[in-house]
Design a protein around this motif. Structure first.
Motif, PDB file in Angstrom:
ATOM      1  N   SER A  38       0.912  -1.579   0.192  1.00 39.25           N
ATOM      2  CA  SER A  38      -0.099  -0.327   0.065  1.00 39.25           C
ATOM      3  C   SER A  38       0.919   1.573   0.476  1.00 39.25           C
ATOM      4  CB  SER A  38      -0.939   0.312   1.487  1.00 39.25           C
ATOM      5  OG  SER A  38      -1.380   1.249   1.370  1.00 39.25           O
ATOM      6  N   VAL A  39       0.919   2.240  -1.076  1.00 39.98           N
ATOM      7  CA  VAL A  39       1.153   3.385  -0.891  1.00 39.98           C
ATOM      8  C   VAL A  39       0.367   4.604  -0.378  1.00 39.98           C
ATOM      9  CG1 VAL A  39       3.182   2.575  -1.536  1.00 39.98           C
ATOM     10  CG2 VAL A  39       1.210   3.397  -3.805  1.00 39.98           C
ATOM     11  N   PHE A  40       1.256   5.791  -0.318  1.00 40.58           N
ATOM     12  CA  PHE A  40       0.206   6.982  -0.726  1.00 40.58           C
ATOM     13  C   PHE A  40       1.091   8.196  -0.871  1.00 40.58           C
ATOM     14  CE2 PHE A  40      -0.336   6.697   4.098  1.00 40.58           C
ATOM     15  CZ  PHE A  40       0.553   8.063   4.637  1.00 40.58           C
ATOM     16  N   SER A  41       0.763   9.147  -1.687  1.00 39.79           N
ATOM     17  CA  SER A  41       1.472   9.808  -1.726  1.00 39.79           C
ATOM     18  C   SER A  41       0.862  11.259  -1.456  1.00 39.79           C
ATOM     19  CB  SER A  41       2.014  10.322  -3.261  1.00 39.79           C
ATOM     20  OG  SER A  41       0.426  10.928  -4.352  1.00 39.79           O
ATOM     21  N   ILE A  42       1.689  12.365  -0.553  1.00 38.65           N
ATOM     22  CA  ILE A  42       1.258  13.516  -0.688  1.00 38.65           C
ATOM     23  C   ILE A  42       1.954  14.720  -1.655  1.00 38.65           C
ATOM     24  CG2 ILE A  42       1.893  15.467   1.529  1.00 38.65           C
ATOM     25  CD1 ILE A  42       1.041  13.364   2.608  1.00 38.65           C
ATOM     26  N   SER A  53      -2.732  11.098  -3.677  1.00 37.97           N
ATOM     27  CA  SER A  53      -2.836   9.225  -4.845  1.00 37.97           C
ATOM     28  C   SER A  53      -2.496   8.506  -3.474  1.00 37.97           C
ATOM     29  CB  SER A  53      -2.327   9.564  -5.947  1.00 37.97           C
ATOM     30  OG  SER A  53      -2.118  10.100  -7.081  1.00 37.97           O
ATOM     31  N   MET A  54      -3.049   7.441  -3.907  1.00 39.81           N
ATOM     32  CA  MET A  54      -3.393   5.626  -2.723  1.00 39.81           C
ATOM     33  C   MET A  54      -3.472   5.065  -3.539  1.00 39.81           C
ATOM     34  SD  MET A  54      -5.246   5.584   0.455  1.00 39.81           S
ATOM     35  CE  MET A  54      -4.929   7.260   1.646  1.00 39.81           C
ATOM     36  N   ALA A  55      -2.715   3.159  -2.956  1.00 37.88           N
ATOM     37  CA  ALA A  55      -2.994   2.706  -3.797  1.00 37.88           C
ATOM     38  C   ALA A  55      -2.652   1.390  -2.753  1.00 37.88           C
ATOM     39  CB  ALA A  55      -2.681   2.445  -5.473  1.00 37.88           C
ATOM     40  N   PHE A  56      -4.216   0.136  -2.932  1.00 43.09           N
ATOM     41  CA  PHE A  56      -3.717  -0.867  -2.048  1.00 43.09           C
ATOM     42  C   PHE A  56      -3.526  -2.011  -3.069  1.00 43.09           C
ATOM     43  CE2 PHE A  56      -6.228   2.017   0.867  1.00 43.09           C
ATOM     44  CZ  PHE A  56      -4.958   1.898   1.895  1.00 43.09           C
ATOM     45  N   GLY A  66      -6.741   5.463  -5.982  1.00 41.44           N
ATOM     46  CA  GLY A  66      -7.490   6.140  -6.674  1.00 41.44           C
ATOM     47  C   GLY A  66      -6.992   7.309  -6.005  1.00 41.44           C
ATOM     48  N   THR A  67      -7.947   8.258  -5.113  1.00 42.51           N
ATOM     49  CA  THR A  67      -6.932   9.550  -4.534  1.00 42.51           C
ATOM     50  C   THR A  67      -7.636   9.967  -3.463  1.00 42.51           C
ATOM     51  OG1 THR A  67      -8.608  11.120  -5.709  1.00 42.51           O
ATOM     52  CG2 THR A  67      -6.488  10.786  -6.973  1.00 42.51           C
ATOM     53  N   TYR A  68      -7.108  10.932  -2.721  1.00 42.28           N
ATOM     54  CA  TYR A  68      -8.178  11.681  -1.442  1.00 42.28           C
ATOM     55  C   TYR A  68      -7.539  12.680  -1.519  1.00 42.28           C
ATOM     56  CZ  TYR A  68      -2.832  11.651   0.229  1.00 42.28           C
ATOM     57  OH  TYR A  68      -1.926  12.013   0.860  1.00 42.28           O
ATOM     58  N   LYS A  69      -8.256  12.932  -0.518  1.00 44.77           N
ATOM     59  CA  LYS A  69      -8.339  14.428   0.346  1.00 44.77           C
ATOM     60  C   LYS A  69      -8.792  14.059   1.346  1.00 44.77           C
ATOM     61  CE  LYS A  69      -9.611  17.409  -3.745  1.00 44.77           C
ATOM     62  NZ  LYS A  69     -10.833  18.044  -4.337  1.00 44.77           N
ATOM     63  N   GLY A  70      -8.102  15.511   2.251  1.00 44.22           N
ATOM     64  CA  GLY A  70      -8.522  15.256   3.650  1.00 44.22           C
ATOM     65  C   GLY A  70      -7.174  16.291   4.681  1.00 44.22           C
ATOM     66  N   PHE A  83     -11.724   5.892  -5.153  1.00 46.52           N
ATOM     67  CA  PHE A  83     -10.996   4.824  -5.785  1.00 46.52           C
ATOM     68  C   PHE A  83     -12.132   4.230  -6.156  1.00 46.52           C
ATOM     69  CE2 PHE A  83     -12.626   3.056  -1.963  1.00 46.52           C
ATOM     70  CZ  PHE A  83     -12.964   1.771  -1.615  1.00 46.52           C
ATOM     71  N   TRP A  84     -10.722   3.024  -7.799  1.00 49.00           N
ATOM     72  CA  TRP A  84     -11.906   2.299  -8.331  1.00 49.00           C
ATOM     73  C   TRP A  84     -11.318   0.906  -8.233  1.00 49.00           C
ATOM     74  CZ3 TRP A  84     -15.089   3.196 -11.660  1.00 49.00           C
ATOM     75  CH2 TRP A  84     -15.352   4.750 -12.775  1.00 49.00           C
ATOM     76  N   SER A  85     -12.005  -0.021  -7.929  1.00 49.86           N
ATOM     77  CA  SER A  85     -11.948  -1.351  -7.623  1.00 49.86           C
ATOM     78  C   SER A  85     -12.712  -2.360  -8.324  1.00 49.86           C
ATOM     79  CB  SER A  85     -11.515  -1.734  -6.052  1.00 49.86           C
ATOM     80  OG  SER A  85     -11.620  -3.014  -5.897  1.00 49.86           O
ATOM     81  N   GLU A  86     -12.590  -3.430  -9.362  1.00 52.77           N
ATOM     82  CA  GLU A  86     -13.531  -4.595  -9.786  1.00 52.77           C
ATOM     83  C   GLU A  86     -14.144  -3.710 -10.694  1.00 52.77           C
ATOM     84  OE1 GLU A  86     -15.517  -6.722  -7.686  1.00 52.77           O
ATOM     85  OE2 GLU A  86     -13.865  -6.941  -6.225  1.00 52.77           O
TER      86      GLU A  86
END
Length: 122
Positions: A38-42, A53-56, A66-70, A83-86
């Motif tokens: 798993s990764v996430f970028s700032i 961005s974030m990925a599992f 996908g992407t995140y805001k927080g 995020f997108w999955s399946e």
């Protein structure tokens, strides 16, 4: 008047010395559990607001990208992850706790990494 100015300056210094400063965030965080990553970028940080961005990338099941805001406040990153999955778009909330230079959350210990791009590609 001079005494008032000195007292005001000393008071400001004492208050600011007592405030905890957050260490700067790395551009990328990477976690590994078994064969899953798993990764996430700032990508952006403006005060408490962060996004990226974030990925599992799971070894035995479908991955999500996908992407995140927080917000990042008091050592806690709370992220709304789109995020997108399946082939389906979903939205969820992920919470990551910072300890030292690492984050923990979603079952991973995330360590600063030099590059997230390999993991963020679909």
């Amino acid at each position: 008047m001079k005494k008032l100015l000195i007292v005001t300056l000393l008071g400001t210094l004492l208050v600011s010395c007592g405030q905890k400063k957050e260490a700067p965030l790395a551009a990328c965080y990477h976690g590994v559990v078994g064969d899953s990553n798993s990764v996430f970028s700032i990508d952006s940080q403006n005060g408490e607001k962060v996004s990226g961005s974030m990925a599992f990338v799971f070894a035995q099941k479908d991955s999500s990208y996908g992407t995140y805001k927080g917000t990042f406040k008091d050592g806690v990153l709370t992220a709304t992850y789109t995020f997108w999955s399946e082939g389906i778009q979903s939205v969820g909330t992920n919470v990551f706790n910072k300890s030292g230079e690492n984050f923990s959350g979603q079952g991973y210990i995330y360590k600063p990494a030099t590059d997230c791009s390999d993991f963020l590609k679909k």
